[in-house]
Design an enzyme around this catalytic site. Structure first.
Site, PDB file in Angstrom:
ATOM      1  N   LEU A 138       0.855  -1.177   0.000  1.00 52.24           N
ATOM      2  CA  LEU A 138       0.000   0.000   0.000  1.00 52.24           C
ATOM      3  C   LEU A 138       0.893   1.228   0.000  1.00 52.24           C
ATOM      4  O   LEU A 138       1.980   1.215   0.592  1.00 52.24           O
ATOM      5  CB  LEU A 138      -0.911   0.029   1.238  1.00 52.24           C
ATOM      6  CG  LEU A 138      -1.982  -1.052   1.382  1.00 52.24           C
ATOM      7  CD1 LEU A 138      -2.694  -0.916   2.721  1.00 52.24           C
ATOM      8  CD2 LEU A 138      -2.989  -0.986   0.242  1.00 52.24           C
ATOM      9  N   ASP A 139       0.434   2.301  -0.631  1.00 50.47           N
ATOM     10  CA  ASP A 139       1.173   3.550  -0.579  1.00 50.47           C
ATOM     11  C   ASP A 139       1.237   4.062   0.858  1.00 50.47           C
ATOM     12  O   ASP A 139       0.415   3.698   1.708  1.00 50.47           O
ATOM     13  CB  ASP A 139       0.495   4.609  -1.459  1.00 50.47           C
ATOM     14  CG  ASP A 139       0.516   4.239  -2.934  1.00 50.47           C
ATOM     15  OD1 ASP A 139       1.449   3.520  -3.349  1.00 50.47           O
ATOM     16  OD2 ASP A 139      -0.401   4.652  -3.665  1.00 50.47           O
ATOM     17  N   ARG A 140       2.189   4.940   1.091  1.00 51.82           N
ATOM     18  CA  ARG A 140       2.418   5.472   2.436  1.00 51.82           C
ATOM     19  C   ARG A 140       1.130   5.964   3.100  1.00 51.82           C
ATOM     20  O   ARG A 140       0.880   5.711   4.279  1.00 51.82           O
ATOM     21  CB  ARG A 140       3.443   6.611   2.350  1.00 51.82           C
ATOM     22  CG  ARG A 140       3.680   7.338   3.667  1.00 51.82           C
ATOM     23  CD  ARG A 140       4.617   8.512   3.474  1.00 51.82           C
ATOM     24  NE  ARG A 140       4.904   9.143   4.757  1.00 51.82           N
ATOM     25  CZ  ARG A 140       6.121   9.460   5.175  1.00 51.82           C
ATOM     26  NH1 ARG A 140       7.164   9.229   4.418  1.00 51.82           N
ATOM     27  NH2 ARG A 140       6.293  10.032   6.348  1.00 51.82           N
ATOM     28  N   THR A 142      -2.077   5.401   2.102  1.00 55.34           N
ATOM     29  CA  THR A 142      -3.261   4.550   1.964  1.00 55.34           C
ATOM     30  C   THR A 142      -3.359   3.681   3.209  1.00 55.34           C
ATOM     31  O   THR A 142      -2.378   3.051   3.611  1.00 55.34           O
ATOM     32  CB  THR A 142      -3.174   3.667   0.714  1.00 55.34           C
ATOM     33  OG1 THR A 142      -3.108   4.504  -0.445  1.00 55.34           O
ATOM     34  CG2 THR A 142      -4.377   2.753   0.603  1.00 55.34           C
ATOM     35  N   ARG A 238      -5.690   5.726  -8.002  1.00 56.31           N
ATOM     36  CA  ARG A 238      -5.578   7.190  -7.993  1.00 56.31           C
ATOM     37  C   ARG A 238      -5.547   7.749  -9.417  1.00 56.31           C
ATOM     38  O   ARG A 238      -6.187   8.761  -9.716  1.00 56.31           O
ATOM     39  CB  ARG A 238      -4.322   7.580  -7.210  1.00 56.31           C
ATOM     40  CG  ARG A 238      -4.396   7.161  -5.746  1.00 56.31           C
ATOM     41  CD  ARG A 238      -3.031   7.012  -5.092  1.00 56.31           C
ATOM     42  NE  ARG A 238      -2.334   8.296  -5.028  1.00 56.31           N
ATOM     43  CZ  ARG A 238      -1.071   8.412  -4.629  1.00 56.31           C
ATOM     44  NH1 ARG A 238      -0.378   7.322  -4.277  1.00 56.31           N
ATOM     45  NH2 ARG A 238      -0.502   9.599  -4.575  1.00 56.31           N
TER      46      ARG A 238
END
Length: 304
Positions: A138-140, A142, A238
């Protein structure tokens, strides 16, 4: 960490040709690295209670015991008392609900504020050895559910399951505007020229990307959308939602509108898969975080 697995060999396992321990274990997803480790482990493989070699043959009625012993630890990861909400844990894996503003892996400028540091602290407090194996990403910023493998065998199985898309993930996103009730975005994604991190729709050089979405509710110009993916490209949700004209507020790359939220409004809320070893169906959910709930009234959310 020590994990023991026992197998009773049957006629069906053997088939019509001789079967070695190596062949049997390879058929159950033991990777080359795991098999090498087992060969180096004292009594790592026992056949009918006797230490066996991987090239020994098996017969119906044999009982095979595999002992996964791991004493090494991720020494380069500094333990830190950070949030580490454990949703589920057994001998083979962990499910964690990752907070916002937390990278998954240490990197330049992020040595002590990551999920890895939190995991190191968690296992340190339990007095257990720790090797960091985060299966999905997961992105930072998210939030939501992630899988950590607890040993080399479960890591190999889970990684394979990710590759062949046997782990089903669903997301909740807040978007600006109100998209259609449901739809599919099928548009390739590539790196944006001049940027190391930003992505864009690129019909010439991009990689295939396919996103499904379903509108759950909307209020005051914002919508709550359920999303699932056929592919796993960087920033896929996104980029695709921006391409549709319904970007995620708070996204510093694709919609830097911080009026109501200071990070992209994206949450990994459901994970469903078969347990890699027991094959038991597993399904986990993590409720919508407070900063995303704030877009909607309590009465609106109660209707979901």
């Amino acid at each position: 960490m020590s994990r023991e697995l026992t197998y009773l060999i049957t006629e069906e396992n053997i088939g019509t040709s001789p079967l070695t321990i190596h062949g049997f274990l390879k058929g159950r997803g033991y990777s080359h690295a795991v098999l090498v480790s087992l060969k180096k482990t004292p009594e790592g493989i026992l056949k009918n209670g006797v230490w066996a070699r991987v090239h020994d043959t098996l017969s119906p009625g044999d009982r095979l015991l595999v002992r996964l012993a791991e004493e090494k630890t991720s020494d380069h990861i500094v333990p830190r008392p950070l949030p580490f909400p454990v949703i589920y844990e057994d001998e083979d894996l962990l499910i964690v609900n990752k907070p916002a503003n937390m990278p998954i892996h240490p990197s330049q400028g992020n040595y002590e504020n990551t999920l890895a540091n939190a995991a190191a602290w968690y296992f340190c407090q339990k007095g257990e050895s720790f090797v960091y194996r985060c299966i999905n990403r997961l992105d930072r910023d998210t939030t939501g559910l992630l899988i950590l493998a607890k040993h080399t065998y479960s890591a190999a199985l889970l990684s394979r399951m990710v590759t062949v898309r046997k782990i089903h993930r669903e997301y909740l996103a807040v978007t600006k505007g109100v998209p259609d009730v449901s739809g599919i975005v099928d548009a390739p994604i590539g790196r944006k020229d001049g940027s190391t991190i930003e992505r864009q729709i690129d019909f010439v050089h991009g990689e295939t990307a396919r996103t499904h979405y379903e509108l759950l509710t909307s209020e005051d110009g914002y919508s709550l959308v359920r999303i699932w993916l056929d592919t796993g490209r960087t920033h896929q949700i996104r980029v695709h939602m921006k391409y549709l004209g319904y970007p995620l507020p708070g996204d510093f790359l694709y919609c830097p509108d911080y009026t109501k939220i200071r990070r992209q409004a994206l949450h990994s809320y459901r994970l469903s898969f078969l347990h890699p070893i027991s094959q038991k169906p597993l399904s986990f959910t993590a409720s919508l975080p407070d900063d995303m709930r704030a877009f909607f009234s309590a009465s609106t959310l109660e209707q979901l």
